[in-house]
Every structure is written in structure tokens, then in C-alpha cells.
Design a protein around this motif. Structure first.
Motif, mmCIF file in Angstrom:
data_model
loop_
_atom_site.group_PDB
_atom_site.id
_atom_site.type_symbol
_atom_site.label_atom_id
_atom_site.label_comp_id
_atom_site.label_asym_id
_atom_site.label_seq_id
_atom_site.Cartn_x
_atom_site.Cartn_y
_atom_site.Cartn_z
ATOM 1 N N MET A 1 0.826 -1.202 0.000
ATOM 2 C CA MET A 1 0.000 0.000 0.000
ATOM 3 C C MET A 1 0.866 1.260 0.000
ATOM 4 O O MET A 1 0.601 2.220 -0.708
ATOM 5 N N LEU A 203 -14.967 3.256 8.281
ATOM 6 C CA LEU A 203 -13.912 4.082 7.685
ATOM 7 C C LEU A 203 -12.794 3.229 7.103
ATOM 8 O O LEU A 203 -12.277 3.512 6.026
ATOM 9 N N ASP A 204 -12.418 2.178 7.848
ATOM 10 C CA ASP A 204 -11.297 1.359 7.393
ATOM 11 C C ASP A 204 -11.767 0.108 6.656
ATOM 12 O O ASP A 204 -11.020 -0.856 6.530
ATOM 13 N N TYR A 247 -5.072 10.333 2.456
ATOM 14 C CA TYR A 247 -4.961 8.914 2.776
ATOM 15 C C TYR A 247 -6.141 8.155 2.155
ATOM 16 O O TYR A 247 -7.195 7.998 2.783
ATOM 17 N N TRP A 250 -8.775 5.517 3.733
ATOM 18 C CA TRP A 250 -9.872 6.021 4.565
ATOM 19 C C TRP A 250 -10.693 7.070 3.806
ATOM 20 O O TRP A 250 -11.468 7.812 4.415
ATOM 21 N N TRP A 300 -10.671 11.392 15.032
ATOM 22 C CA TRP A 300 -9.959 10.280 14.410
ATOM 23 C C TRP A 300 -8.470 10.521 14.514
ATOM 24 O O TRP A 300 -8.018 11.675 14.413
ATOM 25 N N PRO A 301 -7.708 9.457 14.710
ATOM 26 C CA PRO A 301 -6.255 9.635 14.734
ATOM 27 C C PRO A 301 -5.748 10.033 13.355
ATOM 28 O O PRO A 301 -6.420 9.785 12.348
ATOM 29 N N PRO A 304 -1.686 6.789 9.271
ATOM 30 C CA PRO A 304 -0.303 6.369 9.520
ATOM 31 C C PRO A 304 0.702 6.964 8.537
ATOM 32 O O PRO A 304 1.894 6.924 8.787
ATOM 33 N N LYS A 366 2.929 1.064 11.779
ATOM 34 C CA LYS A 366 2.768 0.384 10.498
ATOM 35 C C LYS A 366 1.473 -0.393 10.614
ATOM 36 O O LYS A 366 1.347 -1.256 11.490
ATOM 37 N N LEU A 367 0.532 -0.098 9.767
ATOM 38 C CA LEU A 367 -0.795 -0.695 9.912
ATOM 39 C C LEU A 367 -1.170 -1.512 8.686
ATOM 40 O O LEU A 367 -0.805 -1.182 7.566
ATOM 41 N N ARG A 368 -1.925 -2.560 8.948
ATOM 42 C CA ARG A 368 -2.465 -3.367 7.843
ATOM 43 C C ARG A 368 -3.954 -3.074 7.711
ATOM 44 O O ARG A 368 -4.642 -2.878 8.718
ATOM 45 N N PRO A 369 -4.455 -3.089 6.487
ATOM 46 C CA PRO A 369 -5.905 -2.981 6.323
ATOM 47 C C PRO A 369 -6.598 -4.184 6.941
ATOM 48 O O PRO A 369 -5.992 -5.247 7.074
ATOM 49 N N MET B 87 -8.254 0.606 11.390
ATOM 50 C CA MET B 87 -7.087 -0.257 11.155
ATOM 51 C C MET B 87 -6.279 -0.450 12.441
ATOM 52 O O MET B 87 -5.051 -0.609 12.400
ATOM 53 N N ASP B 90 -3.564 3.937 16.489
ATOM 54 C CA ASP B 90 -3.606 4.607 17.790
ATOM 55 C C ASP B 90 -3.932 3.651 18.945
ATOM 56 O O ASP B 90 -4.360 4.094 20.003
ATOM 57 N N SER B 143 -2.605 -6.280 13.220
ATOM 58 C CA SER B 143 -2.799 -5.086 12.411
ATOM 59 C C SER B 143 -1.617 -4.131 12.537
ATOM 60 O O SER B 143 -1.330 -3.365 11.626
ATOM 61 N N SER B 145 1.493 -5.123 12.872
ATOM 62 C CA SER B 145 2.716 -5.864 12.558
ATOM 63 C C SER B 145 3.759 -4.938 11.945
ATOM 64 O O SER B 145 3.449 -4.159 11.055
ATOM 65 N N SER B 147 5.392 -2.587 13.522
ATOM 66 C CA SER B 147 5.678 -1.454 14.388
ATOM 67 C C SER B 147 6.771 -1.854 15.377
ATOM 68 O O SER B 147 6.841 -3.005 15.796
#
Lengths: 378, 154
Positions: A1, A203-204, A247, A250, A300-301, A304, A366-369, B87, B90, B143, B145, B147
Motif C-alpha cells: 500500500m 472508515l477502514d 490517505y 480512509w 480520528w487519529p 499512519p 505500520k498498519l495493515r488494512p 485499522m 492509535d 494489524s 505488525s 511497528s
């Protein structure tokens, strides 16, 4: 991504952020979160029902040719039915009271979308009922949460055309519908309206895809209504989604930002004010400046990746303290080009981060969908 | 797509349970670390994780059927975890354990999950070692992974 986002971002910078091109600095916009002091001091007894975030936003517009004026913005109220959630109702009530108490009064209110959470008739009607105590002129644009249960039927009955324009004291205002042109992800999968709405309201989620866009027809309309407008006179465009790419996962963007830029390029004083992101956000894209507005419902945060470099992040939420740091504050985000972006946030002495620990961005993520919404039967 | 294909394979619960049982019999605790791992074993380990992630994803996103099935009430306000944490952003699982400002205690991720369920979501807190807690923890950590582990970071 990330690679794909990097590619898009590089393209956006190459296309839009050419050397020396910036929004015209003769248009001054002051943004603040308005809290009426008299209400603030009387609020202790109902404080438990309010969350930690500012309730509404007021905007001062000063343009050399005309008298300065002020208008108010409320968005992203995400109302459930009253029987399910009263917190969100309480916050709308308070926001309405505060806008109504403004002295001198705001010239008008913009409601920036996501009045409802699941697009239900009861939710939309509740929103109308709560906002009816506000006697100034009100303008509405839709959010995706308002739309995808009945494809905008009830919203249209209540508020009429989702895009509109008017002139006020030397400024041309435009309301855009950036939500209704999502690709059809429901027909093939034979989704019920509730299922369609459910995916849109996440949202996600990964099913609804890149639903945010202006659309060729609406771009043509915007080009037409701007044709007689002096290129150096101010334009303020309201949209639910930001008119650039921040982004995409989202839908913190519109997918046709390139075409939007083509239409707006000749105009030197364009400001886009948008909801959807529930966060403090500032960006300059070509000759357009873009300001993200706060929700009344929840924050919302930051995403990333992709937070605009010009954004001074807002302080991280303390979800446990409803009255954390109540007060007013003025902060110049970018004094150099005379844009005095000022947030005075309910419950906060400092709206912007002062040091790393105040920022949710201080912990790189680091985020995954998500994955379960793409699996049968979801 | 790889993930999807892998997890779809686990959807048929009886065969999934049988597979675990079979592995338990043939490569049980006594021999678990005495033979080289087989690809089948590794796939099974992955499948076990992803099934938990799947359930956690659904709970985290407010899926009513999954909550009912697991006998938990994570929210009574309509809010789901993912509405503030898309996702699983936070949530910062990499920063636990740490001193948690909200409770003024040294806390684990599970403690904070329960705090969010009880306070913002106005739900019913869940047993600290329950299946639902494990699933939520699995989803949140999966989710995030990649970090970097920074225990104690505020």
C-alpha cells in the motif's frame, strides 16, 4: 500500500506543488473553535455527557474589498437514534446553543455532512430537529453516512440539491457533493441497503473502495458557475472530503483531485473547507489552501502516513477526561502568508501539540488494512 | 489475497478443529520441539493465528453476530472499537506494558482494551484471558505488525 501511496503523492506534488505557486496571501482566514463563555461556565453539570473535543468551528473571512464577516461550521455529528446514543445528541444540542449564542451572530451555518451515522430516516430527522433551534441560514452538504442507505432519497427530501453556490460579501461559496458517486459494490453481491450502508459506514473497510469523488458532471457545473467569477476574487469551497490526496484507504481524498485542480487552477484565492477527517488539518495544494474541520462526535487519529507537512497536529486525545484543559488559545499556523489559523478548542488550553508526547504521531505505526470484511459472507 | 485464501480455508470449523486435534496427536507437546517443522505445521500455526485475527477484526468492528456468538457486550452506544481506531491505529500495542494515564496503573494492552470497553463504549468488560480478549489482542497486534516494540512509551 505504501508504494502506491508514495507514487500518488509524488505525482500530486509534481502536478500541484510547482515552484513559486502558493495560495494568494491577501485572503485572510481565521479559524477558531467557538465556545461561548457563558455556556462554558454553566456546563459543569452536563459535562459528563460531552467528550473531549471542540464542538464547532467558526471562520472569519476578511477580504480587502468587503466587510469582514463570520460564519459557523458543524459537521460529522454521526447521530444514532436517541434511544441508542445520547452523547452525540447532547453534543449537537450544545453546538447549536453555542452557534445561536454567537454575538454578533454568524452570517450562516455550514453543515459539512455525516449528520446521521447509518443514514436512517430517524437519524436524519433527529438531526433536523436538533438544528432547527438555530435560526441563522443553514446550508447542508451530504456525507457518506447520510447517503448510502437509501442513496440520498431522504437527505434530498430534507435538504434539496446536494451541491449549490451563493455569493456573500465578495466571496463565492460553493458546496460540493463528494460522496454520492461511489462505485457500485453492492449489486453484484446482492447486498441489502443495510449491508451497503454498513460497508460505507466503516472508515477502514475494504469493500466500498474509493467512493469519494467530485465527478465529471459536477466539475463541469463548477467550471460553469465559476466562469463569470474574477480570477483574483475569493472562493470558498465546502466538501465533505478533502479535495486532495491525504490517505485514500480512509477516503481522506477525492479520487479525481487532478481534475478538481484543473478546474480551480486559474483562480488564485481558493479555500477548501472539509469535514470527514475529524481532525485539525491544513494543507496547500497549488493555489488552493485546505482546512480540515473537527467533528462533534469523536476524533480520528491521524493516518499512519500522508499527513500534510503544513499541518501542525492537534494534541492527542485523552479519552478519560471530559474537561481536560478548558479554555481559549490562539495559534498562528503560518504567519508568513498571513493565514491566521486559530483554534480555540473546548476543553483544551493548547490545541496543537507542544512536544512529542502530546502527539499521537510520536509513535510511528505500520498498519495493515482489515481482512474480515472481504471474507464470505461479508 | 494470500491472507484471504489462507483464512477461507479455516472457515469450515469442524475440519479446522479436527486438523488441530490431528496435529496435537501426531506432533503433540512431547515431540513438538524434537523434529524439524513441516510446512503443514507452519501452515496450521498461521491458520490458528488468522482465525483469531478474523474473529478479533469482527469484534473490533462491532459485528453483532460475532459478539453474540462469543457472548460479549463490547458496546452499548453503537460505537465500535474501530470507530476511534481505524485499522487498529492509535492502539499502540507495541508500547505495552506501560503506565496507563487513564487508570494511573501499570497496564497491559488487555487492561486498556477493557478500559475502552467499559468507559467510552459503555460495554461490559471481558475476562482477561477470555476467547474474545485473545481475539481482540490478536487482531490489534496483527494489524500493527512491523511497528517497533517500545514498551512503556507514552
Amino acid at each position: 500500500m505504501s508504494d502506491e501511496l508514495d507514487r500518488i503523492r509524488r505525482e500530486m506534488h509534481a502536478v500541484l506543488q510547482q515552484l513559486g505557486v502558493r495560495p494568494d496571501d491577501s485572503l485572510q482566514i481565521t479559524r477558531r473553535t467557538f465556545i461561548h463563555r457563558s455556556l462554558l461556565f454553566g456546563a459543569a453539570s452536563v459535562g459528563q455527557t460531552f467528550a473531549w473535543w471542540p464542538l464547532l468551528n467558526t471562520i472569519d473571512v476578511a477580504h480587502a474589498a468587503e466587510a469582514p464577516f463570520k460564519f459557523a461550521w458543524i459537521s460529522d455529528t454521526h447521530l444514532y437514534e436517541k434511544s441508542l446514543n445520547t452523547r452525540f445528541v447532547d453534543k449537537v444540542v450544545r453546538a447549536v446553543q453555542e452557534v445561536q449564542a454567537m454575538d454578533p451572530p454568524a452570517d450562516f451555518l455550514i453543515f459539512g455532512g455525516d449528520l446521521a451515522q447509518l443514514g436512517k430516516i430517524e437519524e436524519l430527522e433527529l438531526g433536523v430537529d436538533l438544528l432547527k433551534d438555530l435560526t441563522i441560514k443553514k446550508y447542508y452538504i451530504p456525507g457518506e453516512h447520510d447517503w448510502y442507505l437509501d442513496m440520498g432519497k431522504k437527505w434530498g427530501e430534507l435538504f434539496g440539491q446536494p451541491n449549490w453556490t451563493f455569493d456573500h460579501k465578495g466571496v463565492r461559496f460553493i458546496g460540493l457533493d463528494t460522496v454520492s458517486r461511489g462505485p457500485d459494490y453492492w449489486t453484484v453481491k446482492k447486498m441489502t441497503p443495510e449491508e451497503r450502508m454498513g460497508h460505507m459506514a466503516t472508515l477502514d473497510g475494504t469493500v466500498a473502495g474509493a467512493w469519494a469523488g467530485v465527478g465529471r458532471d459536477q466539475l463541469d457545473w463548477m467550471q460553469k458557475i465559476l466562469a463569470d467569477w474574477d480570477k483574483s476574487k475569493p472562493i470558498v469551497i465546502f466538501s465533505h472530503n478533502p479535495l486532495y490526496e491525504y490517505y485514500p484507504p480512509w477516503n481522506f481524498w477525492v479520487r479525481d483531485w487532478r481534475e478538481v485542480n484543473e478546474v480551480l487552477k486559474p483562480y488564485t484565492k481558493v479555500t477548501n473547507i472539509h469535514g470527514h477527517v475529524h481532525q485539525v488539518l491544513y494543507n496547500e495544494i497549488g493555489s488552493m489552501r485546505s482546512i480540515g474541520m473537527l467533528a462533534t462526535s469523536w476524533p480520528w487519529p491521524y493516518a499512519p502516513e500522508g499527513v500534510p507537512k503544513l499541518t501542525k497536529p492537534m494534541i492527542r486525545a485523552d479519552p478519560g477526561d471530559h474537561f481536560d484543559g478548558v479554555g481559549w488559545e490562539t495559534v498562528n499556523v503560518n504567519a508568513e502568508d498571513k493565514v491566521d489559523v486559530e483554534y480555540i478548542m473546548w476543553g483544551r488550553k493548547e490545541v496543537f501539540v507542544q512536544s512529542d508526547p502530546d502527539s499521537s504521531l510520536s509513535q510511528p505505526e505500520k498498519l495493515r488494512p482489515r481482512m474480515a470484511d472481504n471474507m464470505w459472507p461479508y | 489475497m494470500t491472507i484471504r485464501a489462507t483464512v477461507l480455508g479455516t472457515l469450515c470449523r469442524p475440519s479446522f478443529v479436527v486438523a488441530i486435534a490431528a496435529v496435537a496427536v501426531f506432533v503433540g507437546p512431547t515431540s513438538a520441539h524434537k523434529e524439524p517443522h513441516t510446512p503443514e505445521q507452519l501452515k496450521l500455526y498461521e491458520d490458528v493465528l488468522m482465525e483469531e485475527v478474523r474473529k478479533g477484526d469482527l469484534l473490533f468492528h462491532g459485528d453483532a453476530a460475532t459478539a453474540k456468538q462469543m457472548n460479549v457486550v463490547l458496546s452499548t452506544t453503537g460505537m465500535a472499537c474501530a470507530m476511534c481506531h481505524p485499522m487498529a491505529s492509535d492502539t499502540h500495542p507495541q508500547s505495552y506494558p506501560k503506565f496507563q494515564v487513564e487508570t494511573s496503573k501499570f497496564a497491559t494492552l488487555r487492561d486498556m482494551i477493557n478500559w475502552c470497553i467499559e468507559k467510552p463504549n459503555q460495554g461490559e468488560k471481558i475476562e482477561i484471558d477470555s476467547e474474545a480478549m485473545k481475539a481482540l489482542e490478536a487482531y490489534i497486534t496483527w494489524s500493527n505488525s512491523g511497528s517497533v516494540l517500545v514498551p512503556g512509551k507514552h
